[in-house]
Design an enzyme around this catalytic site. Structure first.
Site, PDB file in Angstrom:
ATOM      1  N   LYS A  89       0.844  -1.196   0.000  1.00  0.00           N
ATOM      2  CA  LYS A  89       0.000   0.000   0.000  1.00  0.00           C
ATOM      3  C   LYS A  89       0.882   1.249   0.000  1.00  0.00           C
ATOM      4  O   LYS A  89       1.655   1.469   0.936  1.00  0.00           O
ATOM      5  CB  LYS A  89      -0.886   0.029   1.249  1.00  0.00           C
ATOM      6  CG  LYS A  89      -1.918   1.155   1.179  1.00  0.00           C
ATOM      7  CD  LYS A  89      -2.627   1.395   2.487  1.00  0.00           C
ATOM      8  CE  LYS A  89      -2.030   2.530   3.269  1.00  0.00           C
ATOM      9  NZ  LYS A  89      -2.067   3.831   2.611  1.00  0.00           N
ATOM     10  N   GLU A  92      10.803   1.424   9.815  1.00  0.00           N
ATOM     11  CA  GLU A  92      11.678   2.584   9.553  1.00  0.00           C
ATOM     12  C   GLU A  92      10.853   3.816   9.873  1.00  0.00           C
ATOM     13  O   GLU A  92       9.905   4.135   9.146  1.00  0.00           O
ATOM     14  CB  GLU A  92      12.098   2.605   8.075  1.00  0.00           C
ATOM     15  CG  GLU A  92      12.868   1.391   7.615  1.00  0.00           C
ATOM     16  CD  GLU A  92      14.239   1.276   8.240  1.00  0.00           C
ATOM     17  OE1 GLU A  92      14.761   2.291   8.740  1.00  0.00           O
ATOM     18  OE2 GLU A  92      14.784   0.165   8.254  1.00  0.00           O
ATOM     19  N   CYS A 126      13.238  11.771   5.846  1.00  0.00           N
ATOM     20  CA  CYS A 126      13.474  11.333   7.226  1.00  0.00           C
ATOM     21  C   CYS A 126      14.932  11.570   7.628  1.00  0.00           C
ATOM     22  O   CYS A 126      15.254  11.613   8.811  1.00  0.00           O
ATOM     23  CB  CYS A 126      13.109   9.865   7.373  1.00  0.00           C
ATOM     24  SG  CYS A 126      13.916   8.844   6.140  1.00  0.00           S
ATOM     25  N   GLU A 168       9.642  15.839  15.606  1.00  0.00           N
ATOM     26  CA  GLU A 168       9.857  15.799  14.160  1.00  0.00           C
ATOM     27  C   GLU A 168       8.871  16.737  13.470  1.00  0.00           C
ATOM     28  O   GLU A 168       7.657  16.609  13.617  1.00  0.00           O
ATOM     29  CB  GLU A 168       9.654  14.370  13.638  1.00  0.00           C
ATOM     30  CG  GLU A 168      10.007  14.253  12.179  1.00  0.00           C
ATOM     31  CD  GLU A 168       9.732  12.868  11.612  1.00  0.00           C
ATOM     32  OE1 GLU A 168       8.670  12.297  11.895  1.00  0.00           O
ATOM     33  OE2 GLU A 168      10.596  12.362  10.871  1.00  0.00           O
TER      34      GLU A 168
HETATM   35  P1  NDP Z   1       2.415   7.686   8.366  1.00  0.00           P
HETATM   36  O1  NDP Z   1       2.899   6.895   9.503  1.00  0.00           O
HETATM   37  O2  NDP Z   1       1.229   8.564   8.574  1.00  0.00           O
HETATM   38  O3  NDP Z   1       2.031   6.755   7.143  1.00  0.00           O
HETATM   39  C1  NDP Z   1       2.914   5.844   6.546  1.00  0.00           C
HETATM   40  C2  NDP Z   1       2.114   4.787   5.819  1.00  0.00           C
HETATM   41  O4  NDP Z   1       1.395   4.015   6.777  1.00  0.00           O
HETATM   42  C3  NDP Z   1       1.069   5.357   4.867  1.00  0.00           C
HETATM   43  O5  NDP Z   1       0.933   4.501   3.760  1.00  0.00           O
HETATM   44  C4  NDP Z   1      -0.164   5.339   5.725  1.00  0.00           C
HETATM   45  O6  NDP Z   1      -1.329   5.390   4.976  1.00  0.00           O
HETATM   46  C5  NDP Z   1       0.007   4.026   6.459  1.00  0.00           C
HETATM   47  N1  NDP Z   1      -0.747   3.886   7.698  1.00  0.00           N
HETATM   48  C6  NDP Z   1      -1.266   4.847   8.504  1.00  0.00           C
HETATM   49  N2  NDP Z   1      -1.929   4.280   9.544  1.00  0.00           N
HETATM   50  C7  NDP Z   1      -1.817   2.937   9.411  1.00  0.00           C
HETATM   51  C8  NDP Z   1      -2.276   1.805  10.172  1.00  0.00           C
HETATM   52  N3  NDP Z   1      -3.019   1.942  11.265  1.00  0.00           N
HETATM   53  N4  NDP Z   1      -1.963   0.576   9.736  1.00  0.00           N
HETATM   54  C9  NDP Z   1      -1.228   0.407   8.630  1.00  0.00           C
HETATM   55  N5  NDP Z   1      -0.788   1.420   7.851  1.00  0.00           N
HETATM   56  C10 NDP Z   1      -1.061   2.673   8.243  1.00  0.00           C
HETATM   57  O7  NDP Z   1       3.650   8.498   7.828  1.00  0.00           O
HETATM   58  P2  NDP Z   1       3.663   9.586   6.697  1.00  0.00           P
HETATM   59  O8  NDP Z   1       3.095   9.023   5.434  1.00  0.00           O
HETATM   60  O9  NDP Z   1       3.096  10.838   7.256  1.00  0.00           O
HETATM   61  O10 NDP Z   1       5.227   9.740   6.434  1.00  0.00           O
HETATM   62  C11 NDP Z   1       6.032  10.575   7.147  1.00  0.00           C
HETATM   63  C12 NDP Z   1       6.783   9.818   8.223  1.00  0.00           C
HETATM   64  O11 NDP Z   1       7.563   8.796   7.651  1.00  0.00           O
HETATM   65  C13 NDP Z   1       7.757  10.699   8.967  1.00  0.00           C
HETATM   66  O12 NDP Z   1       7.660  10.449  10.343  1.00  0.00           O
HETATM   67  C14 NDP Z   1       9.099  10.246   8.453  1.00  0.00           C
HETATM   68  O13 NDP Z   1      10.165  10.467   9.340  1.00  0.00           O
HETATM   69  C15 NDP Z   1       8.862   8.811   8.220  1.00  0.00           C
HETATM   70  N6  NDP Z   1       9.859   8.285   7.301  1.00  0.00           N
HETATM   71  C16 NDP Z   1      10.817   7.437   7.777  1.00  0.00           C
HETATM   72  C17 NDP Z   1      11.817   6.969   6.940  1.00  0.00           C
HETATM   73  C18 NDP Z   1      12.846   6.005   7.420  1.00  0.00           C
HETATM   74  O14 NDP Z   1      13.465   5.365   6.584  1.00  0.00           O
HETATM   75  N7  NDP Z   1      13.082   5.855   8.702  1.00  0.00           N
HETATM   76  C19 NDP Z   1      11.889   7.398   5.536  1.00  0.00           C
HETATM   77  C20 NDP Z   1      10.825   8.271   5.156  1.00  0.00           C
HETATM   78  C21 NDP Z   1       9.858   8.702   6.014  1.00  0.00           C
HETATM   79  P3  NDP Z   1      -2.025   6.808   4.669  1.00  0.00           P
HETATM   80  O15 NDP Z   1      -1.027   7.681   4.041  1.00  0.00           O
HETATM   81  O16 NDP Z   1      -3.096   6.451   3.757  1.00  0.00           O
HETATM   82  O17 NDP Z   1      -2.493   7.321   6.000  1.00  0.00           O
END
Ligand code: NDP
Length: 480
Positions: free
Chosen positions: A174, A249, A283, A384
Site C-alpha cells: 500500500k 523505519e 526522514c 519531528e
Molecule cells: P504515516 O505513519 O502517517 O504513514 C505511513 C504509511 O502508513 C502510509 O501509507 C499510511 O497510509 C500508512 N498507515 C497509517 N496508519 C496505518 C495503520 N493503522 N496501519 C497500517 N498502515 C497505516 O507516515 P507519513 O506518510 O506521514 O510519512 C512521514 C513519516 O515517515 C515521517 O515520520 C518520516 O520520518 C517517516 N519516514 C521514515 C523513513 C525512514 O526510513 N526511517 C523514511 C521516510 C519517512 P495513509 O497515508 O493512507 O495514512
C-alpha cells in the site's frame, strides 16, 4: 479526472465497495484524481492472489526472478519522464528532484536487488568432533506486506518491494493515500516485464482501514513499514499477537554538527541541501544544526543569506528549489511549529510564512525557515517537524554537541563536519543513530545497512540485510 484502481492478480481492479478518496495536487490545491478507498475485502482479494502465486514464484529460478526485476528497472528508466511528472504532480516535489533522484533511485532499487539475489548465499558450519555439518536455508516467508509513506513515494515503495520479490515472496503493498500515482503506474510495468500475476498486488486506501487490514490479515507473515513513529508503534501492537516479522523505519530528528575545522564551503552547500531537499520532507534531513562557537555567527549570516535565495515555486518549473508541501494538513502542522517556536522564545532568522505562487495561490508553499533556539530542549528541537524548518544553536565542546545530539527520542541519522580524524572516530561511535555521515550527507550505497535506533525504528533495510529480513533462516544439521 483520473480514477486509479487497485492492481490485483495482474489486473487493474475496482474496489469492492466502489468507495473513492479524492487525490489533491499540492501545487495548486485542486482535486485531480480519485483512488480506491479499499476495504478489508480488497485486501483479502489481494492476499488470495498473492497466496496463489507464491508456490510458483518461490520456486522460480533466481536467474529468472533477477531477469524480471532488471527488466522492471529498465522500463522505469525508459519511462523516466512520465514517472517523474507523475511523482512531482502527486507529491509537490520539484520535477528536477523527481527526475534526478526519485525515479532513478526506484530503478536502482530493482536493479540492485535483481543483482543482489544472485549473490545471496547462506553459511554452513562443520561441527568438528560430532561428524556433522550444519547449513542454513534462507526460504521466502510467503505473503508479505509493504507499507510506505508519501515523502519519497516510489523510491521507498520499491525499496521494500524489490528485495521482497527478489527473495521469492509475494507482496501486498500500500502506498500512501496522498501519493498513490507512481505505485499505480508501476503495475503496468510489472506486467510488461513479465512478473507473473499475483506476485505483486497494490491496494490503495487509507492507513487506518486499508493499511490496518494488511497488518491484521493472517496470511501476511511479515510487514515492512516506513512512516511515522506513532503509526509504527500502533502497527507493532497490532502485529505482536500474530508474531509477524516486522521492519519499522520511522521518524527522525537528525543532528547536523558543524565544527570550526570543517571545509566550510562544502559544508555550507551540503547543509543547505540536507536542510531543505524535498521541502525538508526526508526522514534523513538534518533538522537540528549545531555549530561550534568560533564560526557560529559567520555560519548564521552565510546560511541565512543562502536560504533566502532559494526559489520557492511551482514543482514543474526547472528553476524551483523548493516545491509544495505534500498536503494542506501537513502545511498547517509545519506552520504550527513556527508559532510554537516563537512562543518558546525562538528567533525566526528567515522564513516562516506561506508563499503565494502566482497563478497557484491555493498550493501548499512555505518559505524555507531557520529558527535560532534558546535551548535544545524546546519542542521544535525535540519533535519531528518534517518540513522546510531547521533549528540553529551554538556549542562550545565536543561533549556538549554529543549530549545535545543524543538528547532526543529519535536515532536515525547524524552528520558531522570536521577534519579531525580522532574526533570523527570518537563521535561516530557515540552518536545514537543508525547512520552517521562524515563531511557528506545522504551519500547512499545500497549495499549498506539502513535504519534507526530508539524511536526511529527496528530492523535494517539495504543490501543483504533486506534479503535476510524477507527470508526465514532454517538450520539443517546432518550427522554423517
Ligand atoms: P504515516 O505513519 O502517517 O504513514 C505511513 C504509511 O502508513 C502510509 O501509507 C499510511 O497510509 C500508512 N498507515 C497509517 N496508519 C496505518 C495503520 N493503522 N496501519 C497500517 N498502515 C497505516 O507516515 P507519513 O506518510 O506521514 O510519512 C512521514 C513519516 O515517515 C515521517 O515520520 C518520516 O520520518 C517517516 N519516514 C521514515 C523513513 C525512514 O526510513 N526511517 C523514511 C521516510 C519517512 P495513509 O497515508 O493512507 O495514512
Amino acid at each position: 479526472m483520473q480514477q486509479l484502481k487497485n492492481f490485483i492478480n495482474g489486473q487493474y481492479t475496482l474496489p469492492v465497495s466502489n468507495n473513492w478518496i479524492d487525490n489533491y495536487c499540492p501545487a495548486n490545491g485542486e482535486v485531480y484524481g480519485q483512488i480506491p478507498n479499499s476495504s478489508k475485502d480488497d485486501v483479502a482479494q489481494a492476499c488470495r492472489a498473492a497466496k496463489n502465486a507464491f508456490a510458483n514464484w518461490s520456486q522460480t529460478t533466481i536467474e529468472k526472478r533477477s531477469r524480471i526485476l532488471l527488466k522492471i528497472s529498465e522500463l522505469l528508466e525508459k519511462n523516466l519522464q512520465r514517472f517523474a511528472e507523475a511523482e512531482s504532480t502527486d507529491n509537490g516535489k520539484p520535477i528536477s528532484l523527481a527526475k534526478t533522484v526519485d525515479i532513478p533511485r526506484a530503478a536502482s532499487n530493482f536493479r540492485f536487488f535483481g543483482n543482489a539475489i544472485t549473490q545471496f548465499a547462506s553459511e554452513s558450519h562443520e561441527s568438528v568432533g560430532f561428524n556433522a555439518i550444519n547449513y542454513t536455508l534462507r526460504q521466502p516467508i510467503g505473503v508479505v506486506g509493504c507499507i510506505s509513506p508519501w515523502n519519497l513515494p516510489l523510491y521507498l515503495f520499491t525499496w521494500k518491494i524489490a528485495p521482497a520479490l527478489a527473495a521469492g515472496n509475494c507482496v501486498v503493498a500500500k502506498p500512501s493515500e496522498v501519493t498513490p500515482m507512481t505505485a499505480y503506474l508501476l503495475g503496468e510495468l510489472c506486467n510488461e516485464a513479465g512478473l507473473p500475476k499475483g506476485v505483486l498486488n497494490i491496494v490503495h486506501g487509507l492507513g487506518s482501514t486499508t493499511g490496518q487490514a494488511i497488518v491484521e490479515h493472517p496470511d501476511i507473515k511479515a510487514i515492512s513499514f516506513t512512516g511515522g513513529t506513532a503509526t509504527g508503534a500502533h502497527i507493532a501492537r497490532v502485529a505482536a499477537p500474530m508474531f509477524k516479522k516486522l521492519s519499522l523505519e520511522l521518524g527522525g530528528k537528525n543532528p547536523n554538527i558543524i565544527f570550526a575545522d570543517c571545509d566550510y564551503d562544502d559544508m555550507l552547500e551540503t547543509t543547505l541541501r540536507s536542510s531543505f531537499a524535498n521541502q525538508g520532507q526526508i526522514c534523513l534531513c538534518g533538522s537540528r544544526i549545531f555549530v561550534e562557537q568560533p564560526i557560529y555567527n559567520q555560519f548564521k549570516t552565510d546560511f541565512v543569506a543562502r536560504v533566502k535565495k532559494l526559489n520557492v515555486g511551482h514543482p514543474a518549473e526547472a528553476t524551483t528549489d523548493i516545491g509544495a508541501l505534500v498536503s494542506k494538513p501537513h502545511l498547517e502542522k509545519v506552520m504550527q511549529y513556527v508559532t510554537i517556536a516563537k512562543e518558546e522564545g525562538g528567533t525566526l532568522l528567515c522564513g516562516g510564512n506561506k508563499v503565494l505562487v502566482k497563478g497557484f495561490e491555493n498550493g501548499y508553499y512555505l518559505e524555507p525557515t531557520v529558527i535560532e533556539v534558546p535551548t535544545d530542549e524546546c519542542r521544535v528541537n525535540q519533535e519531528e517537524i518534517f518540513g522546510p524548518v531547521v533549528t540553529l544553536m551554538p556549542f562550545t565542546t565536543e561533549n556538549e554537541a554529543l549530549t545535545m545530539a543524543n538528547k532526543v527520542k529519535y536515532g536515525l541519522s547524524a552528520t558531522l563536519w570536521t577534519n579531525n580524524l580522532k574526533r570523527t572516530m570518537r563521535m561516530s561511535q557515540q552518536i545514537q543513530a543508525g547512520i552517521v555521515w562524515i563531511n557528506t550527507w545522504m551519500l547512499r550505497d545500497l549495499r549498506t545497512p539502513f535504519g534507526g535506533v530508539k524511536s526511529s525504528g527496528v530492523g535494517r533495510e539495504g543490501g543483504f540485510e533486506a534479503l535476510r529480513f524477507f527470508t526465514e533462516a532454517k538450520n539443517v544439521c546432518i550427522k554423517y
